[in-house]
Design a protein around this motif. Structure first.
Motif, short mmCIF file in Angstrom:
data_model
loop_
_atom_site.label_atom_id
_atom_site.label_comp_id
_atom_site.label_asym_id
_atom_site.label_seq_id
_atom_site.Cartn_x
_atom_site.Cartn_y
_atom_site.Cartn_z
N ASP A 1 0.83 -1.20 0.00
CA ASP A 1 0.00 0.00 0.00
C ASP A 1 0.87 1.26 0.00
OD1 ASP A 1 -2.43 -1.34 -0.03
OD2 ASP A 1 -2.65 -1.30 2.17
N GLU A 2 1.94 1.22 0.75
CA GLU A 2 2.84 2.37 0.86
C GLU A 2 3.65 2.58 -0.42
OE1 GLU A 2 7.06 3.14 3.02
OE2 GLU A 2 5.46 2.36 4.31
N LYS A 3 4.20 1.51 -0.97
CA LYS A 3 5.11 1.62 -2.13
C LYS A 3 4.36 1.69 -3.45
CE LYS A 3 8.96 1.56 0.11
NZ LYS A 3 9.86 2.70 0.11
N ASN A 4 3.18 1.08 -3.53
CA ASN A 4 2.38 1.06 -4.75
C ASN A 4 3.24 0.71 -5.98
OD1 ASN A 4 -0.02 1.21 -6.13
ND2 ASN A 4 0.23 3.38 -6.59
N PRO A 5 3.80 -0.51 -6.02
CA PRO A 5 4.72 -0.87 -7.10
C PRO A 5 4.03 -1.01 -8.45
CG PRO A 5 4.18 -2.79 -5.78
CD PRO A 5 3.57 -1.60 -5.08
N LYS A 6 4.84 -0.93 -9.51
CA LYS A 6 4.35 -1.12 -10.89
C LYS A 6 4.16 -2.59 -11.21
CE LYS A 6 7.05 2.76 -12.69
NZ LYS A 6 8.13 3.09 -13.62
N CYS A 7 4.92 -3.44 -10.53
CA CYS A 7 4.89 -4.87 -10.78
C CYS A 7 5.24 -5.60 -9.49
CB CYS A 7 5.90 -5.22 -11.87
SG CYS A 7 5.96 -6.97 -12.30
N VAL A 8 4.62 -6.75 -9.26
CA VAL A 8 4.91 -7.57 -8.09
C VAL A 8 5.43 -8.91 -8.59
CG1 VAL A 8 3.93 -8.70 -6.06
CG2 VAL A 8 3.12 -6.42 -6.72
N LEU A 9 6.63 -9.26 -8.16
CA LEU A 9 7.27 -10.51 -8.54
C LEU A 9 7.31 -11.42 -7.31
CD1 LEU A 9 10.20 -8.94 -10.59
CD2 LEU A 9 7.99 -9.77 -11.44
N ILE A 10 6.85 -12.65 -7.49
CA ILE A 10 6.64 -13.56 -6.36
C ILE A 10 7.36 -14.88 -6.60
CG2 ILE A 10 4.87 -14.86 -5.09
CD1 ILE A 10 2.93 -12.61 -5.83
N GLU A 11 7.92 -15.42 -5.53
CA GLU A 11 8.53 -16.73 -5.62
C GLU A 11 7.45 -17.76 -5.94
OE1 GLU A 11 10.95 -19.94 -2.88
OE2 GLU A 11 10.52 -17.96 -2.06
N GLY A 12 7.66 -18.45 -7.03
CA GLY A 12 6.71 -19.46 -7.49
C GLY A 12 7.09 -19.85 -8.90
N PRO A 13 6.61 -20.97 -9.39
CA PRO A 13 7.01 -21.46 -10.71
C PRO A 13 6.52 -20.53 -11.83
CG PRO A 13 5.22 -22.79 -9.86
CD PRO A 13 5.60 -21.83 -8.78
N GLN A 14 7.45 -20.06 -12.64
CA GLN A 14 7.13 -19.11 -13.71
C GLN A 14 6.00 -19.62 -14.60
OE1 GLN A 14 8.34 -19.67 -17.22
NE2 GLN A 14 7.07 -17.93 -17.74
N ASP A 15 5.96 -20.91 -14.85
CA ASP A 15 4.94 -21.46 -15.74
C ASP A 15 3.56 -21.51 -15.10
OD1 ASP A 15 6.30 -23.40 -14.17
OD2 ASP A 15 5.53 -25.03 -15.40
N ALA A 16 3.44 -21.14 -13.83
CA ALA A 16 2.12 -21.06 -13.18
C ALA A 16 1.57 -19.64 -13.18
CB ALA A 16 2.21 -21.60 -11.76
N THR A 17 2.31 -18.70 -13.75
CA THR A 17 1.84 -17.30 -13.79
C THR A 17 0.47 -17.19 -14.44
OG1 THR A 17 4.07 -16.38 -13.73
CG2 THR A 17 2.36 -15.01 -14.72
N GLU A 18 0.21 -18.01 -15.43
CA GLU A 18 -1.09 -17.94 -16.13
C GLU A 18 -2.27 -18.26 -15.22
OE1 GLU A 18 -1.97 -21.54 -18.79
OE2 GLU A 18 0.20 -21.67 -18.50
N TYR A 19 -2.02 -18.90 -14.08
CA TYR A 19 -3.10 -19.26 -13.16
C TYR A 19 -3.38 -18.19 -12.11
CZ TYR A 19 -2.35 -23.74 -15.36
OH TYR A 19 -2.20 -24.73 -16.29
N ILE A 20 -2.55 -17.17 -12.06
CA ILE A 20 -2.71 -16.13 -11.05
C ILE A 20 -4.11 -15.48 -11.07
CG2 ILE A 20 -1.93 -13.80 -10.41
CD1 ILE A 20 0.94 -14.80 -10.76
#
Length: 144
Positions: A30-49
């Motif tokens: 909330d404080e930083k309001n980033p442009k993108c959030v990168l999370i530890e997890g398998p890259q090929d599961a990004t489509e399920y987010i």
């Protein structure tokens, strides 16, 4: 933290399945309001987010990656209401911010755990790992 070619890069280290970490991370986002959030997890599961925001989903949930070969292996990525990763995903989806998993794709992570890899397998995995890091660097470049 100032990094070359970045306006600002913010890194928030977390402990998995930590209620306090989830609470602190939400305030930080909330404080930083980033442009993108990168999370530890398998890259090929990004489509399920996007499914994480589905009202029919009942927590806890998990992403499961597995093999069917002789050296059966599995990877499990659990998410609960108090998971910092889950909180970050919901925050990003709610704020229309790009969100991605940034670990190696599951098939490469699974192959790292196989027993009896020969040298050619290891070299192939190392090449894929290097190309994956280049892929992530390209994401960072897009954010500047």
């Amino acid at each position: 933290m100032k990094v070359s070619n970045f306006e600002e890069l913010n890194i928030f280290g977390i402990r998995h399945l930590s209620p306090n970490g989830a609470y602190s991370l939400k305030k930080y986002l909330d404080e930083k309001n980033p442009k993108c959030v990168l999370i530890e997890g398998p890259q090929d599961a990004t489509e399920y987010i996007p499914y994480f925001n589905d009202k029919n989903i009942k927590l806890p949930i998990a992403i499961l990656a597995y093999t069917n070969n002789d050296s059966m292996g599995t990877l499990l990525y659990p998410f609960a209401e108090y998971s910092p990763e889950y909180v970050a995903i919901i925050w990003a989806l709610s704020n229309n911010v790009e969100v991605r998993f940034i670990d190696l794709p599951s098939k490469y992570s699974l192959s790292l755990h196989r027993k009896g890899n020969d040298d050619s397998d290891n070299k192939d995995i190392e090449q894929k790992r290097l190309s994956y890091y280049k892929y992530n660097n390209d994401i960072y470049d897009r954010l500047t």
